[in-house]
Design a protein around this motif. Structure first.
Motif, PDB file in Angstrom:
ATOM      1  N   UNK A 134      -3.577  11.105  -4.927  1.00 38.60           N
ATOM      2  CA  UNK A 134      -4.866  10.691  -5.243  1.00 38.60           C
ATOM      3  C   UNK A 134      -4.841   8.998  -5.522  1.00 38.60           C
ATOM      4  N   UNK A 135      -5.996   8.655  -5.655  1.00 35.30           N
ATOM      5  CA  UNK A 135      -6.122   7.032  -5.458  1.00 35.30           C
ATOM      6  C   UNK A 135      -5.141   6.355  -6.414  1.00 35.30           C
ATOM      7  N   UNK A 136      -5.128   6.924  -7.643  1.00 34.24           N
ATOM      8  CA  UNK A 136      -4.171   6.277  -8.468  1.00 34.24           C
ATOM      9  C   UNK A 136      -2.890   6.256  -8.200  1.00 34.24           C
ATOM     10  N   UNK A 137      -2.302   7.120  -7.547  1.00 33.81           N
ATOM     11  CA  UNK A 137      -0.943   7.451  -6.927  1.00 33.81           C
ATOM     12  C   UNK A 137      -0.860   6.395  -5.764  1.00 33.81           C
ATOM     13  N   UNK A 138      -1.820   6.407  -4.982  1.00 31.71           N
ATOM     14  CA  UNK A 138      -1.758   5.502  -3.585  1.00 31.71           C
ATOM     15  C   UNK A 138      -1.615   4.032  -4.004  1.00 31.71           C
ATOM     16  N   UNK A 139      -2.507   3.652  -5.059  1.00 35.35           N
ATOM     17  CA  UNK A 139      -2.264   2.150  -5.384  1.00 35.35           C
ATOM     18  C   UNK A 139      -1.017   1.982  -6.031  1.00 35.35           C
ATOM     19  N   UNK A 140      -0.545   2.918  -6.841  1.00 38.68           N
ATOM     20  CA  UNK A 140       0.636   2.747  -7.464  1.00 38.68           C
ATOM     21  C   UNK A 140       1.888   2.733  -6.490  1.00 38.68           C
ATOM     22  N   UNK A 141       1.810   3.427  -5.604  1.00 33.87           N
ATOM     23  CA  UNK A 141       3.093   3.747  -4.512  1.00 33.87           C
ATOM     24  C   UNK A 141       2.911   2.120  -3.730  1.00 33.87           C
ATOM     25  N   UNK A 142       1.771   1.646  -3.373  1.00 32.09           N
ATOM     26  CA  UNK A 142       1.529   0.560  -2.510  1.00 32.09           C
ATOM     27  C   UNK A 142       2.056  -0.754  -3.518  1.00 32.09           C
ATOM     28  N   UNK A 143       1.736  -0.664  -4.645  1.00 31.56           N
ATOM     29  CA  UNK A 143       2.132  -1.737  -5.486  1.00 31.56           C
ATOM     30  C   UNK A 143       3.778  -1.888  -5.797  1.00 31.56           C
ATOM     31  N   UNK A 144       4.299  -0.450  -6.019  1.00 29.47           N
ATOM     32  CA  UNK A 144       5.600  -0.669  -6.322  1.00 29.47           C
ATOM     33  C   UNK A 144       6.454  -0.919  -5.009  1.00 29.47           C
ATOM     34  N   UNK A 145       5.688  -0.812  -3.948  1.00 27.34           N
ATOM     35  CA  UNK A 145       6.550  -1.150  -2.629  1.00 27.34           C
ATOM     36  C   UNK A 145       6.397  -2.556  -2.580  1.00 27.34           C
ATOM     37  N   UNK A 166      12.747 -10.178   6.405  1.00 21.91           N
ATOM     38  CA  UNK A 166      11.469 -11.125   6.258  1.00 21.91           C
ATOM     39  C   UNK A 166      10.613 -10.564   7.359  1.00 21.91           C
ATOM     40  N   UNK A 167      11.099 -10.260   8.445  1.00 20.73           N
ATOM     41  CA  UNK A 167      10.154  -9.692   9.676  1.00 20.73           C
ATOM     42  C   UNK A 167       9.388  -8.365   9.012  1.00 20.73           C
ATOM     43  N   UNK A 168      10.186  -7.644   8.558  1.00 22.95           N
ATOM     44  CA  UNK A 168       9.900  -6.328   8.119  1.00 22.95           C
ATOM     45  C   UNK A 168       8.583  -6.405   7.072  1.00 22.95           C
ATOM     46  N   UNK A 169       8.376  -7.649   6.409  1.00 18.40           N
ATOM     47  CA  UNK A 169       7.412  -7.716   5.523  1.00 18.40           C
ATOM     48  C   UNK A 169       6.181  -7.424   6.191  1.00 18.40           C
ATOM     49  N   UNK A 170       5.969  -7.644   7.502  1.00 13.70           N
ATOM     50  CA  UNK A 170       4.579  -7.556   8.236  1.00 13.70           C
ATOM     51  C   UNK A 170       4.484  -6.079   8.124  1.00 13.70           C
ATOM     52  N   UNK A 171       5.445  -5.347   8.389  1.00 13.98           N
ATOM     53  CA  UNK A 171       5.235  -3.627   8.401  1.00 13.98           C
ATOM     54  C   UNK A 171       4.625  -3.251   7.012  1.00 13.98           C
ATOM     55  N   UNK A 172       5.281  -3.619   6.162  1.00 16.76           N
ATOM     56  CA  UNK A 172       4.803  -3.398   4.860  1.00 16.76           C
ATOM     57  C   UNK A 172       3.343  -4.009   4.297  1.00 16.76           C
ATOM     58  N   UNK A 173       3.058  -5.035   4.823  1.00 17.95           N
ATOM     59  CA  UNK A 173       1.745  -5.771   4.295  1.00 17.95           C
ATOM     60  C   UNK A 173       0.829  -5.099   5.239  1.00 17.95           C
ATOM     61  N   UNK A 174       1.069  -4.682   6.630  1.00 17.57           N
ATOM     62  CA  UNK A 174      -0.005  -4.332   7.437  1.00 17.57           C
ATOM     63  C   UNK A 174      -0.545  -2.946   6.931  1.00 17.57           C
ATOM     64  N   UNK A 175       0.475  -2.143   6.425  1.00 19.68           N
ATOM     65  CA  UNK A 175       0.322  -0.860   5.780  1.00 19.68           C
ATOM     66  C   UNK A 175      -0.628  -0.828   4.739  1.00 19.68           C
ATOM     67  N   UNK A 176      -0.099  -1.698   3.991  1.00 16.92           N
ATOM     68  CA  UNK A 176      -0.929  -1.999   2.592  1.00 16.92           C
ATOM     69  C   UNK A 176      -2.321  -2.315   2.817  1.00 16.92           C
ATOM     70  N   UNK A 177      -2.535  -3.226   4.001  1.00 17.00           N
ATOM     71  CA  UNK A 177      -3.813  -3.555   4.344  1.00 17.00           C
ATOM     72  C   UNK A 177      -4.777  -2.511   4.647  1.00 17.00           C
ATOM     73  N   UNK A 178      -4.128  -1.924   5.422  1.00 20.36           N
ATOM     74  CA  UNK A 178      -4.899  -0.614   6.168  1.00 20.36           C
ATOM     75  C   UNK A 178      -5.261   0.287   5.242  1.00 20.36           C
ATOM     76  N   UNK A 179      -4.353   0.614   4.228  1.00 22.60           N
ATOM     77  CA  UNK A 179      -4.935   1.700   3.298  1.00 22.60           C
ATOM     78  C   UNK A 179      -5.511   1.248   2.152  1.00 22.60           C
ATOM     79  N   UNK A 180      -5.655  -0.142   1.823  1.00 18.49           N
ATOM     80  CA  UNK A 180      -6.520  -0.629   0.825  1.00 18.49           C
ATOM     81  C   UNK A 180      -7.865  -0.955   1.400  1.00 18.49           C
ATOM     82  N   UNK A 181      -7.999  -0.998   2.716  1.00 16.00           N
ATOM     83  CA  UNK A 181      -9.246  -1.351   3.296  1.00 16.00           C
ATOM     84  C   UNK A 181      -9.972  -0.072   3.132  1.00 16.00           C
TER      85      UNK A 181
END
Length: 219
Positions: A134-145, A166-181
């Motif tokens: 659910x939305x709460x879990x999704x936000x929680x999972x992204x924040x913990x990540x 450091x380069x792998x930050x892009x993978x994490x941040x891109x996923x976060x952006x996609x799902x928060x959008x």
């Protein structure tokens, strides 16, 4: 409703990326005895990057599997059954074999270790239809990540030889952006993520020189 829509998007993204990761690992498994070290490193780093795109969900929902894919390379035991040792598997066990001299023994160790990872990925695909966030879990999972990215990623904790954190930050941040959008009124946080991605892109050429204090405090 929003919960169902967001869950559908998240689930679809997760399953697609999980299959891509499985594909990369299968390539590494099948060709490890023949490829050059440079080609093996390229596949290994690609697999790690693909894992980082979905680590938020695997860590949140399937922590046992996450530990088998990218846990610390240390034997563990249950305090109640001290003699029962669980030996580590995953990327952190695999890493030294990839970057050391490629003897036949190391190549065989790569095949064996990637086989362990593939077994876990197959199991995750097997239960993926039952996934629900659910939305709460999704936000929680992204924040913990994001915390995980700072504590384990840019510190080099989970890739001490590869130094890919450091380069792998892009993978994490891109996923976060996609799902928060998917969320309404997310413009400010999406803009912040863009700033973080741009900073990493501009400063990730040297792992040791990356300014972690600036990254953490400003981005």
């Amino acid at each position: 409703n929003d919960h169902d829509k967001n869950n559908t998007v998240t689930k679809s993204f997760y399953i697609t990326q999980l299959k891509l990761l499985q594909e990369t690992c299968s390539q590494l498994h099948d060709k490890a005895l023949a490829l050059s070290q440079e080609e093996i490193i390229t596949l290994f780093e690609k697999a790690r990057y693909q894992y980082k795109e979905i680590e938020f969900l695997i860590e949140y929902k399937y922590s046992f599997s996450a530990n088998r894919i990218n846990g610390a390379p240390l034997p563990e035991s249950d305090p109640k059954e001290a003699r029962l040792i669980t030996y580590p598997t995953g990327f952190q066990v695999l890493e030294p074999f990839v970057y050391e001299e490629l003897t036949l023994e190391n190549r065989q160790s790569i095949v064996s270790e990637v086989s362990n990872i593939n077994t876990v990925l197959e199991n995750l695909l097997g239960v993926s239809d039952d996934l629900h966030l659910n939305n709460v879990e999704l936000l929680d999972a992204l924040r913990l990540n994001l915390y995980r990215m700072v504590i384990k990623g840019i510190s080099g904790f989970d890739a001490p030889v590869a130094n890919t954190g450091v380069k792998e930050c892009i993978a994490i941040l891109s996923t976060t952006k996609l799902l928060l959008s998917q969320f309404k009124n997310s413009e400010n946080v999406l803009s912040s993520i863009d700033g973080a991605i741009n900073y990493v892109n501009a400063n990730s050429t040297d792992f040791n020189d990356f300014n972690r204090a600036v990254f953490i405090s400003k981005y």
